[in-house]
Enzyme design. Structure first.
Site, PDB file in Angstrom:
ATOM      1  N   LYS A  35      17.072  31.197  31.549  1.00 32.35           N
ATOM      2  CA  LYS A  35      16.890  32.533  32.206  1.00 32.35           C
ATOM      3  C   LYS A  35      15.304  33.049  31.823  1.00 32.35           C
ATOM      4  O   LYS A  35      14.622  32.136  30.810  1.00 32.35           O
ATOM      5  CB  LYS A  35      17.603  33.313  31.195  1.00 32.35           C
ATOM      6  CG  LYS A  35      17.619  33.890  30.082  1.00 32.35           C
ATOM      7  CD  LYS A  35      18.998  34.437  29.476  1.00 32.35           C
ATOM      8  CE  LYS A  35      18.550  34.116  27.626  1.00 32.35           C
ATOM      9  NZ  LYS A  35      18.659  36.067  27.529  1.00 32.35           N
ATOM     10  N   TYR A 255     -13.865  48.176  23.988  1.00 36.84           N
ATOM     11  CA  TYR A 255     -12.985  49.009  24.263  1.00 36.84           C
ATOM     12  C   TYR A 255     -12.537  50.019  23.472  1.00 36.84           C
ATOM     13  O   TYR A 255     -12.099  49.269  22.594  1.00 36.84           O
ATOM     14  CB  TYR A 255     -11.515  49.220  25.261  1.00 36.84           C
ATOM     15  CG  TYR A 255     -12.036  48.689  26.395  1.00 36.84           C
ATOM     16  CD1 TYR A 255     -12.645  50.263  27.667  1.00 36.84           C
ATOM     17  CD2 TYR A 255     -10.994  47.709  27.266  1.00 36.84           C
ATOM     18  CE1 TYR A 255     -13.101  49.526  28.690  1.00 36.84           C
ATOM     19  CE2 TYR A 255     -11.004  47.413  28.639  1.00 36.84           C
ATOM     20  CZ  TYR A 255     -12.239  47.871  29.138  1.00 36.84           C
ATOM     21  OH  TYR A 255     -13.089  47.317  30.635  1.00 36.84           O
TER      22      TYR A 255
HETATM   23  C1  LIG Z   1      24.395  35.274  24.873  1.00 40.83           C
HETATM   24  C2  LIG Z   1      23.156  34.750  24.614  1.00 40.83           C
HETATM   25  N1  LIG Z   1      22.882  34.211  24.058  1.00 40.83           N
HETATM   26  C3  LIG Z   1      22.277  32.496  23.753  1.00 40.83           C
HETATM   27  C4  LIG Z   1      20.784  33.255  23.892  1.00 40.83           C
HETATM   28  C5  LIG Z   1      19.775  31.960  23.174  1.00 40.83           C
HETATM   29  O1  LIG Z   1      18.823  32.818  22.439  1.00 40.83           O
HETATM   30  P1  LIG Z   1      17.615  32.169  21.378  1.00 40.83           P
HETATM   31  O2  LIG Z   1      16.900  32.125  22.560  1.00 40.83           O
HETATM   32  O3  LIG Z   1      17.875  33.265  20.223  1.00 40.83           O
HETATM   33  O4  LIG Z   1      18.048  30.915  21.117  1.00 40.83           O
HETATM   34  C6  LIG Z   1      20.616  34.439  24.516  1.00 40.83           C
HETATM   35  C7  LIG Z   1      19.042  34.859  24.869  1.00 40.83           C
HETATM   36  O5  LIG Z   1      18.896  35.944  24.623  1.00 40.83           O
HETATM   37  C8  LIG Z   1      21.448  35.045  24.475  1.00 40.83           C
HETATM   38  O6  LIG Z   1      21.236  36.023  25.350  1.00 40.83           O
END
Ligand SMILES: Cc1ncc(COP(=O)(O)O)c(C=O)c1O
Length: 361
Positions: A35, A255
């Protein structure tokens, strides 16, 4: 044309990190989190590199799944937030994506859906995160409800750990106990662990694991660096020194005049700021690498530039490359100086940054 800021993504490091996941959880299937544009690494390159190596890709929404499918990748996508709107059902069904089911309104949508193929679903139980998911006590009811809907195929049961990255295990152990009790005897597979969960809790390495950040070579564990667990950084962000000036003692830099030179100081200006994704809240003292040497950020981060104290690198010259994170400079360290986490730095790079990909041999 020379590029201002570059992110070099090492795809063989990505493969190496996947191997590490396999070493931790050799019997689990792997749902890799792609994602948010593969945690800012670029969905296309990451999905192509891992296609056929992972058992599923975890994405937030339909658009992200479509972006992967349009590449011709065959790995199935799991929509972690499930349906965002009832109108998505037919598209999900047509595309063959898997859904996470976490709310009754989603169940209602699926109940009335007309699909040619049943939609595969993971039912999410909220065991302590208090974000998404059904109350674990409802697992029996949900198993019966889901199995009674012809348009749905039950893949299994999911939960998400809130504190697997933290040193104290109590709340994670409670979540695990709640989950295992809720799903005992129910049909379907199980998935619990993100990167921190799978690294720190062997009992969370069940049918499926869901690594994200560890694939991208940053440690998910509080206070640890990726290299301590043989994870390799996948992203190196670089820019250049575009100016050097001698600032007299007593003068301030940047700044708000927050940083003042205690002695005559050689100050370097690097062409990367928060407009590129460098964290605005990085404090003076945040490390930057120039000619392989650690120098310190001084003063406030601007939109297009940061300033560094070059006293530790007197031979530095205009035009020298500067590493903002990655390579020998752990992203976790930079993130900690900015009061944030590696995820945030990765995802925060803006479209000003030019990406380069180093492909595995
Ligand atoms: C439901 C779920 N599973 C797995 C992951 C993967 O997490 P990580 O990047 O901490 O391994 C995420 C990431 O936020 C998640 O929302």
């Amino acid at each position: 044309m020379p590029e201002r800021v570059t992110a070099t993504v090492d795809l063989s490091a990505l493969r190496h990190n996947l191997q590490r996941v396999r070493q931790y959880a050799p019997t689990s299937r792997i749902m890799g989190a792609l994602k948010a544009d593969a945690y800012g690494h670029g969905t296309a390159a990451v999905a192509r590199t891992l296609d056929g190596e992972l058992d599923a890709y975890a994405v937030a929404c339909l658009e992200e799944a479509e972006a992967i499918r349009s590449l011709g990748c065959s790995t199935p996508c799991v929509l972690l937030e499930g349906l965002l709107h009832p109108s998505e059902v037919s598209t999900v069904a047509a595309r063959g994506d898997c859904l996470v089911l976490h709310a009754d309104w989603q169940l209602d949508c699926l109940q009335n859906a007309r699909v040619s193929q049943p939609i595969p679903v993971w039912v999410k139980l909220d065991t302590g995160m208090n974000r998404l998911g059904f109350c674990p006590e409802q697992a029996q009811r949900l198993a019966a409800a889901v199995q009674a809907i012809p348009s749905v195929r039950l893949l299994g049961w999911m939960t998400h750990l809130a504190n697997a990255d933290a040193a104290e295990p109590e709340s994670t152990l409670e979540q695990l106990t709640r989950f295992f009790a809720a799903v005992e005897g129910l049909p379907g597979q199980r998935t619990i662990a993100n990167s921190a969960g799978l690294m720190a809790y062997p009992q969370a390495r069940v049918d499926w694991v869901r690594p994200g950040i560890m694939l991208y070579g940053a440690s998910p564990l509080e206070g640890r660096l990726a290299r301590q667990d043989d994870l390799r950084p996948t992203m190196r962000v670089e820019s250049r020194l575009i100016a050097i000036r001698e600032v007299p003692a007593g003068q301030a830099v940047g700044y708000g005049s927050e940083w003042r030179c205690a002695e005559p100081t050689r100050v370097g200006v690097i062409a990367m700021g928060y407009g590129d994704g460098y964290p605005r809240h990085a404090r003076s003292g945040t490390p930057v690498l120039v000619q392989g040497q650690v120098v310190s950020l001084i003063g406030r981060v601007s939109m297009d530039m940061i300033t560094v104290d070059l006293r530790a690198c007197p031979q530095a010259q205009v035009g020298d490359a500067a590493t903002l994170w990655g390579g020998a400079l752990p992203v976790e360290t930079v993130a900690a100086h900015a009061g944030t986490i590696a995820y945030d730095l990765f995802c925060g790079l803006t479209n000003r940054v030019r990406y380069h990909y180093q492909h595995p041999d």
